[in-house]
Write a protein that holds these residues in place. Structure first.
Motif, PDB file in Angstrom:
ATOM      1  N   GLN A   1      -8.370   5.080  -2.967  1.00  0.00           N
ATOM      2  CA  GLN A   1      -8.451   4.157  -1.839  1.00  0.00           C
ATOM      3  C   GLN A   1      -7.717   2.869  -2.193  1.00  0.00           C
ATOM      4  OE1 GLN A   1     -12.461   3.601  -0.609  1.00  0.00           O
ATOM      5  NE2 GLN A   1     -11.968   2.186   1.024  1.00  0.00           N
ATOM      6  N   ILE A   2      -7.036   2.298  -1.216  1.00  0.00           N
ATOM      7  CA  ILE A   2      -6.340   1.024  -1.399  1.00  0.00           C
ATOM      8  C   ILE A   2      -6.668   0.161  -0.185  1.00  0.00           C
ATOM      9  CG2 ILE A   2      -4.120  -0.125  -1.669  1.00  0.00           C
ATOM     10  CD1 ILE A   2      -3.023   2.553  -2.768  1.00  0.00           C
TER      11      ILE A   2
ATOM     12  N   ARG B   1       0.842  -1.204   0.000  1.00  0.00           N
ATOM     13  CA  ARG B   1       0.000   0.000   0.000  1.00  0.00           C
ATOM     14  C   ARG B   1       0.873   1.250   0.000  1.00  0.00           C
ATOM     15  NH1 ARG B   1      -2.386   3.737   3.299  1.00  0.00           N
ATOM     16  NH2 ARG B   1      -4.553   4.238   2.810  1.00  0.00           N
ATOM     17  N   GLU B   2       1.890   1.278   0.838  1.00  0.00           N
ATOM     18  CA  GLU B   2       2.782   2.446   0.894  1.00  0.00           C
ATOM     19  C   GLU B   2       3.509   2.651  -0.430  1.00  0.00           C
ATOM     20  OE1 GLU B   2       2.899   4.871   3.134  1.00  0.00           O
ATOM     21  OE2 GLU B   2       1.201   3.768   3.968  1.00  0.00           O
TER      22      GLU B   2
ATOM     23  N   ILE C   1      -8.120  -1.451  -5.408  1.00  0.00           N
ATOM     24  CA  ILE C   1      -7.719  -0.059  -5.610  1.00  0.00           C
ATOM     25  C   ILE C   1      -8.921   0.701  -6.145  1.00  0.00           C
ATOM     26  CG2 ILE C   1      -6.169   1.496  -6.854  1.00  0.00           C
ATOM     27  CD1 ILE C   1      -4.189  -0.870  -7.010  1.00  0.00           C
TER      28      ILE C   1
ATOM     29  N   LEU D   1       1.012   4.142  -2.859  1.00  0.00           N
ATOM     30  CA  LEU D   1       0.734   5.548  -2.555  1.00  0.00           C
ATOM     31  C   LEU D   1       1.893   6.448  -2.977  1.00  0.00           C
ATOM     32  CD1 LEU D   1      -0.977   5.196   0.935  1.00  0.00           C
ATOM     33  CD2 LEU D   1      -2.044   5.918  -1.218  1.00  0.00           C
ATOM     34  N   GLN D   2       3.109   5.954  -2.875  1.00  0.00           N
ATOM     35  CA  GLN D   2       4.275   6.755  -3.235  1.00  0.00           C
ATOM     36  C   GLN D   2       4.388   6.981  -4.734  1.00  0.00           C
ATOM     37  OE1 GLN D   2       7.859   6.392  -1.214  1.00  0.00           O
ATOM     38  NE2 GLN D   2       6.863   6.257   0.754  1.00  0.00           N
TER      39      GLN D   2
END
Length: 82
Positions: A29-30, A16-17, A51, A20-21
């Motif tokens: 949203q994830i 997830r991180e 996602i 997002l990066q």
């Protein structure tokens, strides 16, 4: 199927991180979904990730990106490959 593994939650958080990066503005949203997201149950050891996107009309670029990375396409959803 395998017994629940607490590492699955940690693996999802890392994925997830990383997602997002990427800064993909269409992603809103994830979420960790599927059997590995449910503590205590037997599951297939595949981390399913949902996602959410702002617009499916803008999904084409995102789909092309994910197909080129370490994910497998399942309909309109992607799952991280081991």
């Amino acid at each position: 199927l395998e017994p629940y593994n607490p590492a699955w939650k940690a693996i999802f958080k890392i994925e997830r991180e990383q997602l997002l990066q990427l800064g993909l503005k269409n992603i809103v949203q994830i979420e960790h979904i599927g059997s590995t997201a449910i503590p205590g149950i037997y599951a297939k050891p595949v981390i399913d990730i949902l996602i959410g996107v702002k617009s499916l009309s803008k999904f084409g670029f995102v789909a092309i990106f994910f197909e080129s990375e370490k994910y497998r396409y399942f309909g309109r959803a992607y799952a991280a490959s081991p």
